[in-house]
Motif scaffolding. Structure first.
Motif, PDB file in Angstrom:
ATOM      1  N   ASP A   1      -7.877   3.712   6.887  1.00 44.27           N
ATOM      2  CA  ASP A   1      -9.130   2.438   6.482  1.00 44.27           C
ATOM      3  C   ASP A   1      -7.932   1.062   6.327  1.00 44.27           C
ATOM      4  O   ASP A   1      -6.980   1.059   6.469  1.00 44.27           O
ATOM      5  CB  ASP A   1      -9.703   2.956   5.497  1.00 44.27           C
TER       6      ASP A   1
ATOM      7  N   SER B   1      -0.254   1.525  12.014  1.00 43.17           N
ATOM      8  CA  SER B   1       0.307   1.318  10.615  1.00 43.17           C
ATOM      9  C   SER B   1       1.921   1.534  10.657  1.00 43.17           C
ATOM     10  O   SER B   1       2.394   2.730  10.726  1.00 43.17           O
ATOM     11  CB  SER B   1      -0.551   2.226   9.535  1.00 43.17           C
TER      12      SER B   1
ATOM     13  N   GLN C   1      -0.439   4.574   0.198  1.00 42.84           N
ATOM     14  CA  GLN C   1      -0.997   5.415   1.030  1.00 42.84           C
ATOM     15  C   GLN C   1       0.035   5.933   2.256  1.00 42.84           C
ATOM     16  O   GLN C   1       0.832   5.255   2.744  1.00 42.84           O
ATOM     17  CB  GLN C   1      -2.273   5.008   1.745  1.00 42.84           C
ATOM     18  N   ARG C   2      -0.209   7.252   2.527  1.00 42.96           N
ATOM     19  CA  ARG C   2       0.525   7.992   3.408  1.00 42.96           C
ATOM     20  C   ARG C   2      -0.011   7.380   4.905  1.00 42.96           C
ATOM     21  O   ARG C   2      -1.234   7.312   5.198  1.00 42.96           O
ATOM     22  CB  ARG C   2       0.527   9.533   3.419  1.00 42.96           C
ATOM     23  N   THR C   3       0.993   7.354   5.994  1.00 41.49           N
ATOM     24  CA  THR C   3       0.662   7.050   7.435  1.00 41.49           C
ATOM     25  C   THR C   3       0.023   8.440   7.982  1.00 41.49           C
ATOM     26  O   THR C   3       0.553   9.468   7.431  1.00 41.49           O
ATOM     27  CB  THR C   3       1.390   6.475   8.007  1.00 41.49           C
TER      28      THR C   3
ATOM     29  N   GLN D   1      -2.864   5.492   8.705  1.00 41.74           N
ATOM     30  CA  GLN D   1      -3.605   4.940   7.660  1.00 41.74           C
ATOM     31  C   GLN D   1      -5.002   5.172   8.481  1.00 41.74           C
ATOM     32  O   GLN D   1      -5.205   4.944   9.616  1.00 41.74           O
ATOM     33  CB  GLN D   1      -3.462   3.363   7.702  1.00 41.74           C
TER      34      GLN D   1
ATOM     35  N   THR E   1      -7.882  -0.670   3.446  1.00 40.29           N
ATOM     36  CA  THR E   1      -7.639  -0.817   1.777  1.00 40.29           C
ATOM     37  C   THR E   1      -6.313  -0.840   1.698  1.00 40.29           C
ATOM     38  O   THR E   1      -5.705  -0.015   2.314  1.00 40.29           O
ATOM     39  CB  THR E   1      -8.564   0.096   1.270  1.00 40.29           C
ATOM     40  N   CYS E   2      -5.920  -1.478   0.613  1.00 39.93           N
ATOM     41  CA  CYS E   2      -4.679  -1.668   0.230  1.00 39.93           C
ATOM     42  C   CYS E   2      -4.587  -1.493  -1.426  1.00 39.93           C
ATOM     43  O   CYS E   2      -5.382  -2.086  -2.065  1.00 39.93           O
ATOM     44  CB  CYS E   2      -3.906  -2.944   0.348  1.00 39.93           C
ATOM     45  N   ASP E   3      -3.677  -0.992  -2.115  1.00 36.14           N
ATOM     46  CA  ASP E   3      -3.648  -0.764  -3.298  1.00 36.14           C
ATOM     47  C   ASP E   3      -2.966  -2.042  -4.048  1.00 36.14           C
ATOM     48  O   ASP E   3      -3.319  -2.186  -5.147  1.00 36.14           O
ATOM     49  CB  ASP E   3      -2.737   0.494  -3.850  1.00 36.14           C
TER      50      ASP E   3
ATOM     51  N   ASP F   1       0.657  -1.098   0.021  1.00 40.85           N
ATOM     52  CA  ASP F   1      -0.179  -0.133  -0.090  1.00 40.85           C
ATOM     53  C   ASP F   1       0.947   1.072   0.022  1.00 40.85           C
ATOM     54  O   ASP F   1       1.759   1.442   0.860  1.00 40.85           O
ATOM     55  CB  ASP F   1      -0.918  -0.215   1.266  1.00 40.85           C
TER      56      ASP F   1
ATOM     57  N   SER G   1       4.642  -0.441  -4.417  1.00 37.91           N
ATOM     58  CA  SER G   1       4.206   0.015  -3.033  1.00 37.91           C
ATOM     59  C   SER G   1       5.015  -0.794  -1.932  1.00 37.91           C
ATOM     60  O   SER G   1       5.258  -1.897  -1.999  1.00 37.91           O
ATOM     61  CB  SER G   1       2.710  -0.074  -2.719  1.00 37.91           C
TER      62      SER G   1
ATOM     63  N   LYS H   1      -1.205  -3.197   9.003  1.00 37.34           N
ATOM     64  CA  LYS H   1      -2.269  -2.412   9.619  1.00 37.34           C
ATOM     65  C   LYS H   1      -2.892  -3.230  10.707  1.00 37.34           C
ATOM     66  O   LYS H   1      -3.247  -4.458  10.296  1.00 37.34           O
ATOM     67  CB  LYS H   1      -3.081  -2.100   8.530  1.00 37.34           C
TER      68      LYS H   1
END
Length: 171
Positions: A131, A166, A125-127, A129, A133-135, A123, A140, A145
């Protein structure tokens, strides 16, 4: 003529009891808050140590090129994983060792964290987190989490709330 009595009136006694009772209640609430904060800090510290252990496991046995990464998983306390082999009494291949180590790790997670939920995924996403979800993109970083039911939380479920911890475990 009436003699003046020395002492306290009933009203003064009731007001004094109200003030002392309010103070005692405030002290009890402060103590309860301190206990909750202490437990939260302890669980966060334990979760960080378990994340470090998972990072070391990933680093010690990286997946073969082209093979799927066995350390990417999703887990909830309702469905604990079962170890495929007992690696303590007999030699295991690397795949069985990782599965056994992950089953042991998840077993400790269930024991130490109330209603634990964990996802280890790729994933970007920036911390922090917000949610679960993961990309899932190969470029990545690998993220851990982790969530659990906090002491005194209004909601008994961790599925609706976001992760409490996270951390990036590597690439």
């Amino acid at each position: 003529m009436r003699a003046r009595s020395c002492g306290f009136s009933m009203m003064e006694v009731l007001v004094a009891m109200l003030v002392i009772g309010t103070g005692a209640l405030a002290i009890a609430m402060l103590q309860l808050h301190a206990l909750r904060s202490s437990q939260d800090s302890s669980l966060h510290a334990r979760a960080t140590l378990m994340a470090q252990e998972l990072t070391e496991l990933r680093a010690s046995l990286p997946p073969a090129p082209g093979a799927s990464d066995p350390t990417l998983f999703s887990f909830t306390a309702e469905r604990p994983p079962v170890a495929p082999a007992d690696c303590e009494s007999a030699a295991c291949n690397p795949s069985d060792f990782i599965q056994s180590a992950l089953a042991d790790w998840n077993g400790r997670l269930v024991r130490d964290f109330p209603q634990a939920r964990v996802i280890v995924c790729r994933d970007a996403q920036r911390t922090p987190q917000v949610d679960w979800t993961c990309d899932g993109q190969a470029s990545s970083p690998v993220m851990l989490k982790l969530g659990w039911r906090r002491l005194g939380a209004a909601s008994p479920s961790t599925s609706a709330a976001g992760p409490l911890l996270s951390l990036v475990l590597g690439h």
